[in-house]
Motif scaffolding. Sequence first.
Motif, PDB file in Angstrom:
ATOM      1  N   SER A  64       0.984  -0.822  -0.091  1.00  0.00           N
ATOM      2  CA  SER A  64       0.215  -0.079  -0.044  1.00  0.00           C
ATOM      3  C   SER A  64       0.884   1.251  -0.042  1.00  0.00           C
ATOM      4  O   SER A  64       1.992   1.195   0.703  1.00  0.00           O
ATOM      5  CB  SER A  64      -0.952  -0.090   1.106  1.00  0.00           C
ATOM      6  OG  SER A  64      -0.316   0.057   2.259  1.00  0.00           O
ATOM      7  N   ILE A  66       1.574   5.846  -0.217  1.00  0.00           N
ATOM      8  CA  ILE A  66       1.090   7.140  -0.183  1.00  0.00           C
ATOM      9  C   ILE A  66       1.740   7.787  -1.479  1.00  0.00           C
ATOM     10  O   ILE A  66       2.803   7.517  -1.893  1.00  0.00           O
ATOM     11  CB  ILE A  66       1.820   7.745   1.025  1.00  0.00           C
ATOM     12  CG1 ILE A  66       1.377   6.961   2.349  1.00  0.00           C
ATOM     13  CG2 ILE A  66       1.545   9.213   1.015  1.00  0.00           C
ATOM     14  CD1 ILE A  66       2.306   7.432   3.716  1.00  0.00           C
ATOM     15  N   ARG A 107      -3.430   6.725  -0.125  1.00  0.00           N
ATOM     16  CA  ARG A 107      -3.480   8.242   0.344  1.00  0.00           C
ATOM     17  C   ARG A 107      -2.970   9.101  -0.697  1.00  0.00           C
ATOM     18  O   ARG A 107      -1.734   8.855  -1.208  1.00  0.00           O
ATOM     19  CB  ARG A 107      -2.867   8.431   1.579  1.00  0.00           C
ATOM     20  CG  ARG A 107      -3.555   7.658   2.665  1.00  0.00           C
ATOM     21  CD  ARG A 107      -2.384   7.793   4.166  1.00  0.00           C
ATOM     22  NE  ARG A 107      -3.279   7.227   5.170  1.00  0.00           N
ATOM     23  CZ  ARG A 107      -3.301   6.149   5.540  1.00  0.00           C
ATOM     24  NH1 ARG A 107      -2.994   5.009   4.975  1.00  0.00           N
ATOM     25  NH2 ARG A 107      -4.260   5.776   6.578  1.00  0.00           N
ATOM     26  N   GLU A 128       3.752   2.444   2.841  1.00  0.00           N
ATOM     27  CA  GLU A 128       3.214   2.635   4.069  1.00  0.00           C
ATOM     28  C   GLU A 128       3.793   1.620   5.351  1.00  0.00           C
ATOM     29  O   GLU A 128       3.714   1.959   6.501  1.00  0.00           O
ATOM     30  CB  GLU A 128       1.622   2.220   4.031  1.00  0.00           C
ATOM     31  CG  GLU A 128       0.994   3.214   3.317  1.00  0.00           C
ATOM     32  CD  GLU A 128      -0.756   3.320   3.623  1.00  0.00           C
ATOM     33  OE1 GLU A 128      -1.317   4.301   3.981  1.00  0.00           O
ATOM     34  OE2 GLU A 128      -1.242   2.159   3.592  1.00  0.00           O
ATOM     35  N   GLU A 132       4.723   7.398   7.075  1.00  0.00           N
ATOM     36  CA  GLU A 132       3.503   7.836   7.239  1.00  0.00           C
ATOM     37  C   GLU A 132       3.116   9.276   6.874  1.00  0.00           C
ATOM     38  O   GLU A 132       4.162   9.972   6.759  1.00  0.00           O
ATOM     39  CB  GLU A 132       3.192   7.781   8.853  1.00  0.00           C
ATOM     40  CG  GLU A 132       3.955   8.508   9.907  1.00  0.00           C
ATOM     41  CD  GLU A 132       3.621   8.454  11.094  1.00  0.00           C
ATOM     42  OE1 GLU A 132       2.825   7.641  11.399  1.00  0.00           O
ATOM     43  OE2 GLU A 132       4.246   9.242  11.989  1.00  0.00           O
TER      44      GLU A 132
END
Length: 207
Positions: A64, A66, A107, A128, A132
């Motif tokens: 996953s 960002i 995100r 991730e 963060e």
Amino acid sequence: MLPYAKVIVLGSPISKSNFKLHNKNGRAILPSNTGQAHDKYALYEEEIAYYARSQNPNIILDESLIAILKVYYKSDKRHPDTANITKSIFDGIEKSGLIVNDAQIRRIITEEFYDKENPRFELEFYGESQFELSYTIKKVEIPIEKLLYKPITTGKVGQNINTPAKTTANSNKIVCEFCRKSIKEIDPIKANGGKTLICRSCFTKLF
């Protein structure tokens, strides 16, 4: 190695969000060799895929993510909708193999800038598992000049004007977007929200 990658693609970013073309089975397609203006969407994806892979050799992000996207337009007056620009970019990134699927991007922060001399986009991915995201919104101490937007004029108040089907100069006959010949079918193939009409012969040649 940290789960990180950065992609920079020069040139004015384009959006394909309003263009839709489907094959006989209803699956969305993106032709690149028709000689028509529509080819630019597929070619732009290929360009993004090339730079994503060449700038990040041997990297595959499978977790996953960002995403931080900075889009630099030539002008602050005329440019695509930044909210829609991500579709073209992430589809190109997925084609490169840098990521497995754009569903990994959980995100996203998208920022809009202007650079007349060097339009481009810069995209960073952070895994991730080791990164963060945090952000802060605060009131500015000294207000800056407002960047105002005007409503799009669509004709009479409350009326939206649809782009009419293309016709020949001397008649009201509908013509094919690709071969420019008159379409005789009662129900021609439609694309791009009904704005683009294609004869069945040209549609078959796309495959």
